[in-house]
Design a protein around this motif. Structure first.
Motif, PDB file in Angstrom:
ATOM      1  N   ILE A  67       0.860  -1.178   0.000  1.00  0.00           N
ATOM      2  CA  ILE A  67       0.000   0.000   0.000  1.00  0.00           C
ATOM      3  C   ILE A  67       0.899   1.231   0.000  1.00  0.00           C
ATOM      4  N   ASP A  68       0.590   2.184  -0.857  1.00  0.00           N
ATOM      5  CA  ASP A  68       1.335   3.445  -0.885  1.00  0.00           C
ATOM      6  C   ASP A  68       1.047   4.190   0.413  1.00  0.00           C
ATOM      7  N   ASN A  69       2.060   4.299   1.254  1.00  0.00           N
ATOM      8  CA  ASN A  69       1.850   4.891   2.574  1.00  0.00           C
ATOM      9  C   ASN A  69       2.142   6.390   2.574  1.00  0.00           C
ATOM     10  N   ASN A  70       1.438   7.105   1.725  1.00  0.00           N
ATOM     11  CA  ASN A  70       1.615   8.548   1.634  1.00  0.00           C
ATOM     12  C   ASN A  70       0.668   9.287   2.581  1.00  0.00           C
ATOM     13  N   LEU A  71       0.420   8.700   3.725  1.00  0.00           N
ATOM     14  CA  LEU A  71      -0.449   9.313   4.722  1.00  0.00           C
ATOM     15  C   LEU A  71       0.288  10.478   5.379  1.00  0.00           C
ATOM     16  N   HIS A  72      -0.284  11.671   5.266  1.00  0.00           N
ATOM     17  CA  HIS A  72       0.356  12.859   5.810  1.00  0.00           C
ATOM     18  C   HIS A  72      -0.494  13.559   6.853  1.00  0.00           C
ATOM     19  N   ASP A  73      -1.677  13.022   7.126  1.00  0.00           N
ATOM     20  CA  ASP A  73      -2.611  13.723   8.009  1.00  0.00           C
ATOM     21  C   ASP A  73      -3.317  12.690   8.883  1.00  0.00           C
ATOM     22  N   ASP A  74      -3.106  12.776  10.198  1.00  0.00           N
ATOM     23  CA  ASP A  74      -3.743  11.830  11.122  1.00  0.00           C
ATOM     24  C   ASP A  74      -5.263  11.938  11.125  1.00  0.00           C
ATOM     25  N   ALA A  75      -5.807  12.990  10.543  1.00  0.00           N
ATOM     26  CA  ALA A  75      -7.260  13.167  10.488  1.00  0.00           C
ATOM     27  C   ALA A  75      -7.740  13.197   9.038  1.00  0.00           C
ATOM     28  N   SER A  76      -7.097  12.421   8.182  1.00  0.00           N
ATOM     29  CA  SER A  76      -7.428  12.419   6.759  1.00  0.00           C
ATOM     30  C   SER A  76      -8.787  11.760   6.496  1.00  0.00           C
ATOM     31  N   PRO A  77      -9.619  12.395   5.678  1.00  0.00           N
ATOM     32  CA  PRO A  77     -10.874  11.751   5.280  1.00  0.00           C
ATOM     33  C   PRO A  77     -10.662  10.740   4.152  1.00  0.00           C
ATOM     34  N   ASP A  78      -9.427  10.638   3.635  1.00  0.00           N
ATOM     35  CA  ASP A  78      -9.141   9.806   2.478  1.00  0.00           C
ATOM     36  C   ASP A  78      -8.622   8.412   2.814  1.00  0.00           C
ATOM     37  N   TRP A  79      -8.501   8.104   4.108  1.00  0.00           N
ATOM     38  CA  TRP A  79      -8.026   6.800   4.559  1.00  0.00           C
ATOM     39  C   TRP A  79      -9.057   6.207   5.496  1.00  0.00           C
ATOM     40  N   THR A  80      -9.305   4.903   5.346  1.00  0.00           N
ATOM     41  CA  THR A  80     -10.283   4.191   6.174  1.00  0.00           C
ATOM     42  C   THR A  80      -9.565   3.138   7.007  1.00  0.00           C
ATOM     43  N   ILE A  81      -9.986   3.017   8.242  1.00  0.00           N
ATOM     44  CA  ILE A  81      -9.434   2.021   9.164  1.00  0.00           C
ATOM     45  C   ILE A  81     -10.074   0.672   8.860  1.00  0.00           C
ATOM     46  N   ILE A  82      -9.240  -0.340   8.600  1.00  0.00           N
ATOM     47  CA  ILE A  82      -9.777  -1.685   8.356  1.00  0.00           C
ATOM     48  C   ILE A  82      -9.734  -2.533   9.622  1.00  0.00           C
ATOM     49  N   ALA A  83      -8.884  -2.163  10.570  1.00  0.00           N
ATOM     50  CA  ALA A  83      -8.802  -2.841  11.866  1.00  0.00           C
ATOM     51  C   ALA A  83      -8.113  -1.893  12.837  1.00  0.00           C
ATOM     52  N   PRO A 103      -6.223   3.336   1.713  1.00  0.00           N
ATOM     53  CA  PRO A 103      -6.793   4.521   1.078  1.00  0.00           C
ATOM     54  C   PRO A 103      -8.187   4.176   0.551  1.00  0.00           C
ATOM     55  N   ASN A 104      -9.080   5.139   0.606  1.00  0.00           N
ATOM     56  CA  ASN A 104     -10.478   4.893   0.219  1.00  0.00           C
ATOM     57  C   ASN A 104     -10.638   4.350  -1.196  1.00  0.00           C
ATOM     58  N   GLU A 105      -9.721   4.701  -2.107  1.00  0.00           N
ATOM     59  CA  GLU A 105      -9.896   4.241  -3.489  1.00  0.00           C
ATOM     60  C   GLU A 105      -9.769   2.719  -3.613  1.00  0.00           C
ATOM     61  N   LEU A 106      -9.252   2.036  -2.596  1.00  0.00           N
ATOM     62  CA  LEU A 106      -9.162   0.569  -2.632  1.00  0.00           C
ATOM     63  C   LEU A 106     -10.421  -0.107  -2.084  1.00  0.00           C
ATOM     64  N   ILE A 107     -11.364   0.679  -1.604  1.00  0.00           N
ATOM     65  CA  ILE A 107     -12.507   0.107  -0.886  1.00  0.00           C
ATOM     66  C   ILE A 107     -13.790   0.298  -1.692  1.00  0.00           C
ATOM     67  N   ASP A 108     -14.356  -0.830  -2.134  1.00  0.00           N
ATOM     68  CA  ASP A 108     -15.660  -0.768  -2.788  1.00  0.00           C
ATOM     69  C   ASP A 108     -16.727  -1.123  -1.751  1.00  0.00           C
ATOM     70  N   ASP A 109     -17.988  -1.154  -2.155  1.00  0.00           N
ATOM     71  CA  ASP A 109     -19.083  -1.398  -1.212  1.00  0.00           C
ATOM     72  C   ASP A 109     -18.962  -2.749  -0.510  1.00  0.00           C
ATOM     73  N   GLU A 110     -18.601  -3.787  -1.266  1.00  0.00           N
ATOM     74  CA  GLU A 110     -18.470  -5.124  -0.683  1.00  0.00           C
ATOM     75  C   GLU A 110     -17.332  -5.168   0.341  1.00  0.00           C
ATOM     76  N   THR A 111     -16.209  -4.552  -0.005  1.00  0.00           N
ATOM     77  CA  THR A 111     -15.067  -4.513   0.911  1.00  0.00           C
ATOM     78  C   THR A 111     -15.407  -3.726   2.164  1.00  0.00           C
TER      79      THR A 111
END
Length: 146
Positions: A67-83, A103-111
């Motif tokens: 996963i591209d770990n370009n997370l720059h913001d601890d309060a990003s709306p663009d990343w979802t917690i999976i666990a 990142p949210n772009e990897l998550i579809d409705d089923e996921t």
């Protein structure tokens, strides 16, 4: 309903229930496993400001692309917690949290449905937190979502 809509609706429901429960009383606290499905932005609203966070960027499958770990913001709306897991039973009381994120772009409705049903709980282990954090987070190979 798209993933972003589902994420927003889920978080809004959690926040609405907390607000209703708080009418003149202390609001309900958040158990760490309920972080799954929240964006980092939503989760930051229930965590202490000074909480120490350990992020795990978990590949979708064994042997999969990192996963591209370009997370720059601890309060990003663009990343979802999976666990997620925390040093205390309730996130609001915790000094440490460990969060597996995508990142949210990897998550579809089923996921997204799999995430909120706990399908990825095994992607991380907070044993180092529960064991007293003597040495801090271990340097261990990343687990895979499946």
């Amino acid at each position: 309903m798209g993933v972003k809509s589902a994420i927003g609706v889920g978080a809004a429901a959690v926040l609405a229930l907390a607000a209703l429960a708080g009418c003149g009383q202390e609001t309900e606290k958040t158990r760490d496993h309920f972080l799954a499905g929240m964006t980092l932005e939503e989760a930051s609203k229930v965590m202490k400001d000074d909480v120490s966070r350990v992020y795990q960027f978990i590949p979708r499958e064994e042997g999969g692309d990192p996963i591209d770990n370009n997370l720059h913001d601890d309060a990003s709306p663009d990343w979802t917690i999976i666990a997620g897991c925390s040093s205390e039973p309730y996130v609001e009381d915790s000094d440490w949290v460990e969060l597996a994120v995508w990142p949210n772009e990897l998550i579809d409705d089923e996921t997204y449905q799999d995430i909120i049903e706990g399908a990825y709980r095994g992607a991380i282990s907070c044993a180092w937190i529960k064991d007293g954090m003597v040495a801090g987070p271990p340097e261990v190979p990343k687990r895979y979502a499946h």
